[in-house]
Design a protein around this motif. Structure first.
Motif, PDB file in Angstrom:
ATOM      1  N   SER A 109      35.973  27.728  11.267  1.00  0.00           N
ATOM      2  CA  SER A 109      36.701  28.990  11.077  1.00  0.00           C
ATOM      3  C   SER A 109      38.194  28.777  10.941  1.00  0.00           C
ATOM      4  CB  SER A 109      36.413  29.938  12.245  1.00  0.00           C
ATOM      5  OG  SER A 109      36.919  29.412  13.462  1.00  0.00           O
ATOM      6  N   ALA A 110      38.695  27.601  11.374  1.00  0.00           N
ATOM      7  CA  ALA A 110      40.128  27.319  11.287  1.00  0.00           C
ATOM      8  C   ALA A 110      40.545  26.798   9.916  1.00  0.00           C
ATOM      9  CB  ALA A 110      40.520  26.305  12.365  1.00  0.00           C
ATOM     10  N   ASP A 112      40.377  27.956   6.741  1.00  0.00           N
ATOM     11  CA  ASP A 112      41.068  28.815   5.780  1.00  0.00           C
ATOM     12  C   ASP A 112      42.562  28.935   6.074  1.00  0.00           C
ATOM     13  OD1 ASP A 112      38.775  29.239   4.344  1.00  0.00           O
ATOM     14  OD2 ASP A 112      38.315  31.177   5.266  1.00  0.00           O
ATOM     15  N   GLY A 113      42.920  28.950   7.341  1.00  0.00           N
ATOM     16  CA  GLY A 113      44.331  29.094   7.694  1.00  0.00           C
ATOM     17  C   GLY A 113      45.051  27.779   7.911  1.00  0.00           C
ATOM     18  N   TYR A 114      44.357  26.669   7.696  1.00  0.00           N
ATOM     19  CA  TYR A 114      44.962  25.375   7.972  1.00  0.00           C
ATOM     20  C   TYR A 114      45.825  24.913   6.801  1.00  0.00           C
ATOM     21  CZ  TYR A 114      45.459  20.445   9.158  1.00  0.00           C
ATOM     22  OH  TYR A 114      45.984  19.208   9.453  1.00  0.00           O
ATOM     23  N   ARG A 115      47.005  24.390   7.118  1.00  0.00           N
ATOM     24  CA  ARG A 115      47.890  23.849   6.104  1.00  0.00           C
ATOM     25  C   ARG A 115      48.180  22.391   6.429  1.00  0.00           C
ATOM     26  NH1 ARG A 115      46.048  27.389   4.151  1.00  0.00           N
ATOM     27  NH2 ARG A 115      46.906  29.275   3.218  1.00  0.00           N
TER      28      ARG A 115
END
Length: 335
Positions: A109-110, A112-115
């Motif tokens: 779930s992390a 998509d927001g991971y850069r």
């Protein structure tokens, strides 16, 4: 010129090293001893006297050159540390290494927001200073040494995947064909490839990397699976080095016998394998004469062996792997 490495303006030790890794009949077999920060902290002046007494193994070392309390790497400092990928490391003994304890992608779930970090601006523990990298490469060359690049944290590819996902998660991802792992692999590969290309652009003539691909008795996955998921990234990352004629040094702990031919194929010219995990006969069969070997001696033996047993071990390894044309170095690490 030896396979892309010039002999011109090299110091004595570097010239012999180049001849060793290019199988060009070196004058001696290079030997070195690695001393962990904790070792310096414990033995201090006594250890320095040993170092000073063996200039052949520690060439150029001068009294006082080492700060006994110096670390230089956050992983060897006590406490928790977060690298540029967001992995949290924990160290419980100053001077020894850390373990990754928190993995930013342990839950999908992390994702998509991971850069991911920017390879041109983000080094492992802070901002990249490419001007300093270039100065260091140029200074090494002026001093007659190899201008060695790399610029990637130990565990730069395969290990980075489980730093991000956690080891068990990664093994399940690969075994079950989790589709999202392909994007993570590509993300890590892209970061590494950019850093490698930049080092080559700045004048690196030799590239050094570390990625522990094996476990104590086997690979963590089948050779077939390694070739499917990991080898393609190695091939693409190292291609610019191969095309530029820049030799690649790869440190890799653990059992890697079955994939040594693959590592040679993707461009590894100097391999640093462990003796106990692979077995001396296995290394003779899979590596001798096929790739230069910086042979890691048995650090699992040394703490319990007598001096004569240590000497017997070193002689056995040397006699089994030595070739007059070169291709052998010996390394001992003292923890």
């Amino acid at each position: 010129m030896a396979n892309g490495l010039s002999y011109e303006d090299r110091n004595e030790h570097t010239l012999n090293y180049i001849k060793t890794i290019t199988f060009d009949h070196p004058e001696w077999t290079p030997c070195r001893v690695g001393l962990l920060p904790a070792t310096w902290m414990k033995y201090r002046d006594g250890l320095e006297q040993v170092v000073l007494a063996h200039p052949g193994i520690f060439p150029g070392y001068e009294k006082g050159a080492w700060d006994f309390e110096e670390i230089g790497n956050p992983l060897y400092e006590e406490g928790r540390h977060t690298d540029c990928w967001g992995v949290v490391w924990e160290n419980i003994e100053r001077g020894l290494d850390s373990l990754p304890v928190l993995h930013p992608l342990d839950d999908w779930s992390a994702l998509d927001g991971y850069r991911p970090p920017d390879p041109l601006t983000d080094d492992s523990w802070g901002p990249r200073d490419w001007a300093a990298v270039q100065r260091a490469l140029e200074e090494s060359r002026r001093e007659g040494n190899l201008a060695t690049g790399g610029g990637l944290m130990h565990g730069f590819m395969y290990m980075r995947l489980y730093y991000l996902r956690g080891f068990e998660n990664l093994m399940l991802d690969l075994a079950m064909g989790e589709p999202r792992i392909a994007g993570v692999i590509q993300m890590v590969e892209d970061y590494n490839a950019m850093v490698i290309s930049k080092h080559l652009e700045l004048g690196a003539e030799y590239m050094s990397f570390g990625d522990d691909l094996g476990m104590q008795h086997s690979l963590p996955m089948s050779p077939k699976m390694w070739r499917k998921f990991i080898k393609p990234s190695y091939e693409r990352m190292f291609r610019p080095c191969r095309e530029a004629g820049v030799p690649i040094y790869l440190h890799t702990d653990g059992h890697v016998l079955e994939i040594i031919p693959d590592l040679i194929e993707v461009g590894v010219r100097v391999l640093n394998p462990q003796i106990r995990a692979n077995g001396l006969q296995g290394l003779v069969e899979m590596a001798k004469g096929k790739v230069a070997i910086d042979q890691d001696l048995d650090r699992q033996l040394f703490p319990f062996a007598t001096p004569s047993q240590q000497e017997d071990h070193i002689n056995e390894v040397f006699e089994a792997l030595y070739l007059p044309e070169g291709g052998l170095m010996l390394l001992a690490e003292c923890g």
